[in-house]
Every structure is written in C-alpha cells, then in structure tokens.
Design a protein around this motif. Structure first.
Motif, PDB file in Angstrom:
ATOM      1  N   PRO A 217      -7.449 -33.081  27.725  1.00 46.29           N
ATOM      2  CA  PRO A 217      -7.034 -32.429  26.474  1.00 46.29           C
ATOM      3  C   PRO A 217      -7.576 -33.095  25.218  1.00 46.29           C
ATOM      4  CG  PRO A 217      -5.199 -32.517  28.009  1.00 46.29           C
ATOM      5  CD  PRO A 217      -6.310 -33.313  28.636  1.00 46.29           C
ATOM      6  N   ASP A 218      -7.682 -34.436  25.231  1.00 44.06           N
ATOM      7  CA  ASP A 218      -8.149 -35.113  24.022  1.00 44.06           C
ATOM      8  C   ASP A 218      -9.666 -35.027  23.828  1.00 44.06           C
ATOM      9  OD1 ASP A 218      -9.023 -36.825  25.985  1.00 44.06           O
ATOM     10  OD2 ASP A 218      -7.895 -38.566  25.299  1.00 44.06           O
ATOM     11  N   MET A 219     -10.364 -34.338  24.753  1.00 46.33           N
ATOM     12  CA  MET A 219     -11.804 -34.159  24.618  1.00 46.33           C
ATOM     13  C   MET A 219     -12.166 -32.826  23.965  1.00 46.33           C
ATOM     14  SD  MET A 219     -13.227 -35.589  28.292  1.00 46.33           S
ATOM     15  CE  MET A 219     -14.918 -35.109  27.940  1.00 46.33           C
ATOM     16  N   ARG A 220     -11.209 -31.940  23.741  1.00 46.63           N
ATOM     17  CA  ARG A 220     -11.524 -30.586  23.268  1.00 46.63           C
ATOM     18  C   ARG A 220     -12.219 -30.602  21.908  1.00 46.63           C
ATOM     19  NH1 ARG A 220     -10.442 -25.044  23.964  1.00 46.63           N
ATOM     20  NH2 ARG A 220     -11.995 -24.108  22.582  1.00 46.63           N
ATOM     21  N   GLU A 221     -11.706 -31.371  20.983  1.00 49.81           N
ATOM     22  CA  GLU A 221     -12.329 -31.434  19.662  1.00 49.81           C
ATOM     23  C   GLU A 221     -13.756 -31.964  19.763  1.00 49.81           C
ATOM     24  OE1 GLU A 221     -11.680 -33.563  15.299  1.00 49.81           O
ATOM     25  OE2 GLU A 221     -10.061 -33.599  16.781  1.00 49.81           O
ATOM     26  N   LEU A 222     -13.947 -32.974  20.613  1.00 51.75           N
ATOM     27  CA  LEU A 222     -15.276 -33.533  20.812  1.00 51.75           C
ATOM     28  C   LEU A 222     -16.223 -32.484  21.389  1.00 51.75           C
ATOM     29  CD1 LEU A 222     -17.249 -35.948  20.989  1.00 51.75           C
ATOM     30  CD2 LEU A 222     -16.271 -36.453  23.242  1.00 51.75           C
TER      31      LEU A 222
END
Length: 332
Positions: free
Chosen positions: A91-96
């Motif tokens: 989930p914390d990779m979506r912005e990247l």
C-alpha cells in the motif's frame, strides 16, 4: 487498410483487415484472430522488500533514462499481445508507482490502450482470529501475492517478478499458450541454471523436473553458490549448469484462484506466521500431483538478468544497454 506503428508493432486500425468482418474467420485466419483479440494480463509481483539488495529494488532505474527493469518486461509483453498489466505492490508504494508510471499509454496489439491496474499485498486478507506477529513486515510470499489480485484478474494471465529480466522470447511463448489454454492448462518458462546465477552471492531457485515437455515437480533449493554448489539432503552437491529452473514466469488460467484460496487456508492454520512464506511453485506442484493442473514447460536458453544484490545492478545496466544498442528497445 490503415496501419500504424505502436510499441514497435504494426497495428491495423479499426477499418483494417478485421475492422468489419462480413464472414466468420476460419482455419488459420480464425486462430490468428483469436490470438490478437483475446485479452491476457501480465501480473507483476513488486511488493517484495528486497532485503538483500536494500530499498525498493524493483523501482530502481536500469535504463539510460532511469527506466525501471519491469518497463522492459511490460514492453516485451505488449509486443507479444498482452492487453493488461497488474502491479502487485505494498500500500505504501502506490504514490511512488503513480509517480513512476504516470499517465503513460501503451497501445496493445488489439489497437486499444494497455489497461493498468493495482493490487495491494498486505495482511488485510488474514481472518481476525489469526494474529500477525509484531515483527512480521514482509509479505507472505508469491502465492499470497497472486491471491491478492483475484478480484482484478478475470482473464488468462502471466506472472513475473518485477526485478527480473526474462528476454522477449519468453513472453511470446507464454502468450501463444494462453490463447488456447483451458482451465488447469498452465505453462512456465524454465531457464538454464547457469544463466541465472549471481556472481555476487547465493540465490534460491525452483529446480524443475520435467517429462515429455511437462512439469513433474518443482523443488525450492536455497543458497546456490555462483558455481552451482549447494546443500541437498545434508550433502554438498554441484548442480549441472543445464538444470532447468523456474524464475517465476508462469502462464495461468483463473481457476488457480480457487486452488490458492484452499491452500491459503491450510497455510494459515499450519505455518509459523512470523517467518514462513506461501510460494506459488509449491501450490502448482501440488495441483500437478493431484491431477488438478498440467504445466507445459518452455525451455529457454536466453540469459536471465536480475537484481538480487546491489552489486548485480551494473551488470543489468550493461546488458540492457547492449540490447538498446542493438535496436531492441529503440522506441521504449
């Protein structure tokens, strides 16, 4: 007939050969029509933490303009006829990923834009009566990753690792297989062990046993040294260089999701959730043993490239640079 070139492929426009069909295609023409119109997805497993390499190794640039390694796989897959890509990420990779992939558009062989989707690999699929150990941050493995995209993938699909380079030939073989595959008729690409080793440390490989072009068994072998030596059954052995190994390039049909759900329940009830992983080769091997699936094996002699260790990065960059120099990715 109107034609245009997209992603290195000649695409016939809607008014072209199959734009208006006044009769039903038959024979070889029908087979060609099915191949170019059947949808197929490329599922990219990119949620791994890359603990040995450090950082998010899947999104580090390897191309001359900082292109990601998986961009070359996507390019090759689109050329082979895949129509959709699904990124499995944390989930914390979506912005990247939004920043890296942006709003770019690739045109598929059907003449339509490549569909891009995301699936999140996290612990939300764990029933409430299971407790995730406090120190567990790493995802549950490749089989769990594939299960996480069950709601997104409704067509035959291939899976790959984001940090591996498979060569363009492999995608054409898998795509052709998927064009006519029925439920339970899977495929995989097997590479020669000697073409997959890292000179910078040990690796894990799925060692394949085959018979008449089909998979009998995959055995996960860990800590294989650069010379092919490893420990098997308590003894040190050297695996032959031409040993076929799996690098997680599989062609699957959607019935695999039912199998994964069944095996996932068993995994949760028996595994040490602080460290155990749920691997796709083990699930497929069991499906073969029980007669629920067959796996056609495409043996590939191309050189495989991957980033297991930080020291592998320069070799991969050099290899990609060579392919670009030869014109393989001139319009990426």
């Amino acid at each position: 007939m109107k034609r245009r070139r997209e992603c290195g492929i000649i695409i016939e426009a809607a008014t072209g050969r199959y734009g208006k069909i006044s009769r039903r295609p038959c024979g070889m023409e029908a087979a060609y029509f099915r191949r170019i119109t059947m949808k197929a997805a490329l599922v990219i497993m990119a949620a791994g933490l890359g603990s040995r390499y450090g950082g998010n190794k899947q999104v580090d640039g390897v191309g001359p303009q900082g292109e990601m390694l998986m961009e070359y796989s996507i390019y090759d897959a689109v050329r082979a006829g895949f129509t959709k890509v699904v990124f499995i990420i944390k989930p914390d990779m979506r912005e990247l990923m939004d920043r890296l992939w942006g709003d770019r558009t690739l045109i598929t062989k059907t003449g339509e834009p490549l569909e891009v989707c995301y699936a999140m690999q996290d612990f939300t699929s764990i029933p409430d009566y299971y407790t995730i150990p406090a120190g567990r941050t790493k995802p549950f493995g490749t089989a769990h990753a594939i299960l996480c995209c069950a709601d997104t993938v409704k067509e035959p699909f291939a899976i790959i690792n984001a940090d591996d380079y498979y060569g363009h030939n492999a995608f054409f073989e898998i795509r052709r297989h998927l064009a006519s595959a029925r439920a339970g008729e899977y495929a995989m690409t097997a590479y020669l062990l000697e073409n997959t080793l890292s000179k910078n440390g040990t690796v894990s490989r799925g060692v394949c046993e085959t018979e008449n072009g089909y998979l009998k068994k995959v055995t996960e072998v860990t800590k294989i040294a650069p010379d092919g030596s490893c420990e098997l059954g308590g003894k040190k052995v050297v695996l032959p260089g031409d040993t076929p190994v799996s690098m997680n390039l599989w062609g699957l049909t959607t019935d695999i999701f039912d199998i994964l759900k069944e095996e996932y329940k068993k995994f949760l009830s028996t595994a040490n959730l602080s460290k155990d992983e749920f691997f796709i080769p083990s699930v497929i091997s069991k499906a073969v043993d029980t007669g629920r699936a067959s796996v056609r094996v495409f043996k590939n002699t191309d050189k495989w490239y991957g980033i297991t260790y930080r020291e592998d990065l320069q070799e991969v960059k050099d290899a990609i640079g060579g392919y670009i120099h030869d014109g393989m990715y001139k319009d990426l």
